[in-house]
Design a protein around this motif. Sequence first.
Motif, PDB file in Angstrom:
ATOM      1  N   PRO A  44      16.697 -33.630 -16.729  1.00 23.47           N
ATOM      2  CA  PRO A  44      15.276 -33.457 -16.425  1.00 23.47           C
ATOM      3  C   PRO A  44      14.873 -34.247 -15.183  1.00 23.47           C
ATOM      4  N   ALA A  45      13.978 -33.675 -14.399  1.00 17.95           N
ATOM      5  CA  ALA A  45      13.488 -34.388 -13.201  1.00 17.95           C
ATOM      6  C   ALA A  45      12.002 -34.716 -13.349  1.00 17.95           C
ATOM      7  N   VAL A  46      11.220 -33.770 -13.814  1.00 12.17           N
ATOM      8  CA  VAL A  46       9.823 -34.061 -14.181  1.00 12.17           C
ATOM      9  C   VAL A  46       9.521 -33.354 -15.490  1.00 12.17           C
ATOM     10  N   GLY A  63       4.482 -42.412  -6.073  1.00 14.68           N
ATOM     11  CA  GLY A  63       5.330 -42.887  -7.169  1.00 14.68           C
ATOM     12  C   GLY A  63       6.678 -43.322  -6.640  1.00 14.68           C
ATOM     13  N   PRO A  64       7.447 -44.043  -7.457  1.00 11.99           N
ATOM     14  CA  PRO A  64       8.724 -44.594  -6.987  1.00 11.99           C
ATOM     15  C   PRO A  64       9.751 -43.506  -6.672  1.00 11.99           C
ATOM     16  N   SER A  65      10.743 -43.891  -5.907  1.00 16.38           N
ATOM     17  CA  SER A  65      11.810 -42.959  -5.526  1.00 16.38           C
ATOM     18  C   SER A  65      12.465 -42.357  -6.772  1.00 16.38           C
ATOM     19  N   GLY A  66      12.672 -41.069  -6.751  1.00 17.27           N
ATOM     20  CA  GLY A  66      13.377 -40.406  -7.850  1.00 17.27           C
ATOM     21  C   GLY A  66      12.475 -39.969  -8.997  1.00 17.27           C
ATOM     22  N   CYS A  67      11.148 -40.194  -8.871  1.00 20.19           N
ATOM     23  CA  CYS A  67      10.262 -39.829  -9.988  1.00 20.19           C
ATOM     24  C   CYS A  67       9.874 -38.352  -9.947  1.00 20.19           C
ATOM     25  N   GLY A  68      10.387 -37.616  -8.977  1.00 20.88           N
ATOM     26  CA  GLY A  68      10.196 -36.163  -8.985  1.00 20.88           C
ATOM     27  C   GLY A  68       9.058 -35.655  -8.119  1.00 20.88           C
ATOM     28  N   LYS A  69       8.644 -36.457  -7.134  1.00 25.20           N
ATOM     29  CA  LYS A  69       7.540 -36.023  -6.272  1.00 25.20           C
ATOM     30  C   LYS A  69       7.914 -34.766  -5.487  1.00 25.20           C
ATOM     31  N   SER A  70       9.107 -34.798  -4.866  1.00 29.16           N
ATOM     32  CA  SER A  70       9.533 -33.636  -4.073  1.00 29.16           C
ATOM     33  C   SER A  70       9.783 -32.441  -4.987  1.00 29.16           C
ATOM     34  N   THR A  71      10.407 -32.708  -6.121  1.00 34.92           N
ATOM     35  CA  THR A  71      10.648 -31.635  -7.091  1.00 34.92           C
ATOM     36  C   THR A  71       9.324 -30.999  -7.483  1.00 34.92           C
ATOM     37  N   PHE A  72       8.325 -31.834  -7.748  1.00 35.49           N
ATOM     38  CA  PHE A  72       7.029 -31.307  -8.166  1.00 35.49           C
ATOM     39  C   PHE A  72       6.398 -30.471  -7.065  1.00 35.49           C
ATOM     40  N   ILE A  73       6.319 -31.007  -5.859  1.00 31.32           N
ATOM     41  CA  ILE A  73       5.582 -30.294  -4.800  1.00 31.32           C
ATOM     42  C   ILE A  73       6.278 -28.958  -4.482  1.00 31.32           C
ATOM     43  N   ARG A  74       7.605 -28.943  -4.637  1.00 32.01           N
ATOM     44  CA  ARG A  74       8.330 -27.686  -4.369  1.00 32.01           C
ATOM     45  C   ARG A  74       8.010 -26.600  -5.397  1.00 32.01           C
ATOM     46  N   THR A  75       7.530 -27.006  -6.580  1.00 27.41           N
ATOM     47  CA  THR A  75       7.175 -25.961  -7.561  1.00 27.41           C
ATOM     48  C   THR A  75       5.911 -25.222  -7.137  1.00 27.41           C
ATOM     49  N   LEU A  82      15.148 -21.867  -4.487  1.00 28.92           N
ATOM     50  CA  LEU A  82      16.304 -21.899  -3.589  1.00 28.92           C
ATOM     51  C   LEU A  82      17.381 -22.857  -4.079  1.00 28.92           C
ATOM     52  N   VAL A  83      17.085 -23.604  -5.151  1.00 28.50           N
ATOM     53  CA  VAL A  83      18.071 -24.525  -5.736  1.00 28.50           C
ATOM     54  C   VAL A  83      18.602 -23.872  -7.016  1.00 28.50           C
ATOM     55  N   PRO A  84      19.862 -23.405  -6.998  1.00 30.09           N
ATOM     56  CA  PRO A  84      20.340 -22.602  -8.133  1.00 30.09           C
ATOM     57  C   PRO A  84      20.236 -23.311  -9.486  1.00 30.09           C
ATOM     58  N   SER A  85      20.447 -24.637  -9.516  1.00 32.51           N
ATOM     59  CA  SER A  85      20.452 -25.316 -10.820  1.00 32.51           C
ATOM     60  C   SER A  85      19.045 -25.643 -11.317  1.00 32.51           C
ATOM     61  N   ALA A  86      18.024 -25.444 -10.489  1.00 37.65           N
ATOM     62  CA  ALA A  86      16.672 -25.851 -10.884  1.00 37.65           C
ATOM     63  C   ALA A  86      16.074 -24.888 -11.902  1.00 37.65           C
ATOM     64  N   ASP A 196       5.616 -32.950   2.448  1.00 35.09           N
ATOM     65  CA  ASP A 196       6.466 -33.909   1.728  1.00 35.09           C
ATOM     66  C   ASP A 196       6.843 -35.038   2.684  1.00 35.09           C
ATOM     67  N   GLU A 197       6.161 -36.150   2.571  1.00 32.94           N
ATOM     68  CA  GLU A 197       6.368 -37.311   3.445  1.00 32.94           C
ATOM     69  C   GLU A 197       6.381 -36.906   4.924  1.00 32.94           C
ATOM     70  N   PRO A 198       5.301 -36.279   5.388  1.00 28.51           N
ATOM     71  CA  PRO A 198       5.329 -35.701   6.741  1.00 28.51           C
ATOM     72  C   PRO A 198       5.385 -36.724   7.854  1.00 28.51           C
ATOM     73  N   THR A 227       3.637 -38.972  -0.485  1.00 24.83           N
ATOM     74  CA  THR A 227       3.848 -40.103   0.414  1.00 24.83           C
ATOM     75  C   THR A 227       4.361 -41.331  -0.338  1.00 24.83           C
ATOM     76  N   HIS A 228       5.236 -42.047   0.354  1.00 24.96           N
ATOM     77  CA  HIS A 228       5.717 -43.322  -0.152  1.00 24.96           C
ATOM     78  C   HIS A 228       4.777 -44.442   0.256  1.00 24.96           C
ATOM     79  N   ASN A 229       3.927 -44.107   1.220  1.00 24.01           N
ATOM     80  CA  ASN A 229       3.100 -45.119   1.854  1.00 24.01           C
ATOM     81  C   ASN A 229       1.728 -45.128   1.181  1.00 24.01           C
TER      82      ASN A 229
HETATM   83  N1  LIG Z   1      18.804 -30.267  -5.585  1.00 27.56           N
HETATM   84  C1  LIG Z   1      18.958 -31.143  -6.585  1.00 27.56           C
HETATM   85  N2  LIG Z   1      19.995 -31.041  -7.439  1.00 27.56           N
HETATM   86  C2  LIG Z   1      20.152 -31.921  -8.457  1.00 27.56           C
HETATM   87  N3  LIG Z   1      19.315 -32.947  -8.696  1.00 27.56           N
HETATM   88  C3  LIG Z   1      18.274 -33.099  -7.882  1.00 27.56           C
HETATM   89  C4  LIG Z   1      18.026 -32.216  -6.780  1.00 27.56           C
HETATM   90  N4  LIG Z   1      16.898 -32.619  -6.150  1.00 27.56           N
HETATM   91  C5  LIG Z   1      16.470 -33.708  -6.818  1.00 27.56           C
HETATM   92  N5  LIG Z   1      17.282 -33.997  -7.860  1.00 27.56           N
HETATM   93  C6  LIG Z   1      17.116 -35.112  -8.812  1.00 27.56           C
HETATM   94  O1  LIG Z   1      15.830 -35.008  -9.412  1.00 27.56           O
HETATM   95  C7  LIG Z   1      15.233 -36.296  -9.526  1.00 27.56           C
HETATM   96  C8  LIG Z   1      13.913 -36.296  -8.777  1.00 27.56           C
HETATM   97  O2  LIG Z   1      14.201 -36.184  -7.394  1.00 27.56           O
HETATM   98  P1  LIG Z   1      13.081 -35.959  -6.287  1.00 27.56           P
HETATM   99  O3  LIG Z   1      13.783 -35.748  -5.000  1.00 27.56           O
HETATM  100  O4  LIG Z   1      12.157 -34.916  -6.743  1.00 27.56           O
HETATM  101  O5  LIG Z   1      12.340 -37.388  -6.334  1.00 27.56           O
HETATM  102  P2  LIG Z   1      11.315 -38.036  -5.313  1.00 27.56           P
HETATM  103  O6  LIG Z   1      10.248 -38.666  -6.144  1.00 27.56           O
HETATM  104  O7  LIG Z   1      10.902 -37.049  -4.288  1.00 27.56           O
HETATM  105  O8  LIG Z   1      12.187 -39.199  -4.655  1.00 27.56           O
HETATM  106  P3  LIG Z   1      12.083 -39.828  -3.184  1.00 27.56           P
HETATM  107  O9  LIG Z   1      10.837 -40.677  -3.198  1.00 27.56           O
HETATM  108  O10 LIG Z   1      13.314 -40.656  -3.057  1.00 27.56           O
HETATM  109  O11 LIG Z   1      12.007 -38.710  -2.182  1.00 27.56           O
HETATM  110  C9  LIG Z   1      16.238 -37.295  -8.993  1.00 27.56           C
HETATM  111  O12 LIG Z   1      16.951 -37.838 -10.078  1.00 27.56           O
HETATM  112  C10 LIG Z   1      17.136 -36.453  -8.105  1.00 27.56           C
HETATM  113  O13 LIG Z   1      18.443 -36.971  -8.052  1.00 27.56           O
END
Ligand SMILES: Nc1ncnc2c1ncn2[C@@H]1O[C@H](COP(=O)(O)OP(=O)(O)OP(=O)(O)O)[C@@H](O)[C@H]1O
Length: 284
Positions: A44-46, A63-75, A82-86, A196-198, A227-229
């Motif tokens: 799980p990512a988010v 939020g902190p690195s890895g908390c799924g910000k990019s994953t969320f915004i991409r939804t 475009l990510v087959p496993s997502a 995403d962190e432009p 943003t991280h900032n």
């Molecule tokens: N394409 C992918 N395939 C597998 N796991 C992924 C993929 N993209 C992200 N993840 C995982 O999903 C989780 C959330 O990642 P994500 O990149 O969304 O976090 P983030 O909050 O944007 O982090 P950061 O601040 O470092 O950019 C992480 O554990 C990451 O390793």
Amino acid sequence: MSGDTILNVAPIEIAQSRERRPVTAARETVFDIRNLSVSYGKTPAVKDVSFEIYRNMVTAIIGPSGCGKSTFIRTLNRMNDLVPSAKVEGDVLYHGQDLYASRVDPVQVRRKIGMVFQRPNPFPKSIFDNVAWGLRVLGMKDNLKDRVQHALEQAALWDDVRHRLKKSALGLSGGQQQRLCIARALAVEPEVLLMDEPASSLDPIATSRIEDLMHTLKRDYTIVIVTHNMQQAARVADLTAFFSLDVLPDGARTGLLVEYDATEKIFTQPSDKRTEDYVTGRFG
Ligand SMILES: Nc1ncnc2c1ncn2[C@@H]1O[C@H](COP(=O)(O)OP(=O)(O)OP(=O)(O)O)[C@@H](O)[C@H]1O
Ligand SMILES: [Mg+2]
């Protein structure tokens, strides 16, 4: 130590006067996100994210690195397709319409909901052709020159490039390249701009221009920015969503939405201890 902690040593300045939208005013929902979860394979990512994003506002995701910000915004524009496993579960309603319904064309989604990435990614083509690219792909070829000029003006780049439109985009500075990418996204007349962190690869002056731009663009667009900032979130966002990492019963870590509120409230009187720890720099 993360960059966030360093940035947080100074108190967060909340821009009071700067066209912040009164968040209690009548607002139109653009995205209604309901019980959204995303996993990569089985990881799980988010998890279980629900909130609404409003028109003509800037909404920041922090939020902190890895908390799924990019994953969320991409939804929000189906970039995770475009990510087959997502795997995306739950609902993202865009003006009440299910963005993931089978009849919805992801290409049209990405036209309406544009995206700008962390690193400027101009094509190795001329400045003009970069901005015209999406217009040509989508067959929006009438008034091409005017459309390109308008997009460059909106991105506050026209004056920098008007005499060098045929020159390579790769010759622009990093900040100019990022504004070019914003122009490229705006050219196809989206309604929403996802960022995403432009500004994270830009210097303070270029960053400040991008932030100024966001203030101007929100009159016409709905903007969601990761943003991280935190100073940046405090400067540009009307509303802020704080995501954090949590440990699930099976030991897996996942991102979740902790708190969503007016930016001022998030940074001065957060309701949740985890938000407070993060925005005051006690976290990380
Ligand atoms: N394409 C992918 N395939 C597998 N796991 C992924 C993929 N993209 C992200 N993840 C995982 O999903 C989780 C959330 O990642 P994500 O990149 O969304 O976090 P983030 O909050 O944007 O982090 P950061 O601040 O470092 O950019 C992480 O554990 C990451 O390793
Ligand atoms: Mg990210």
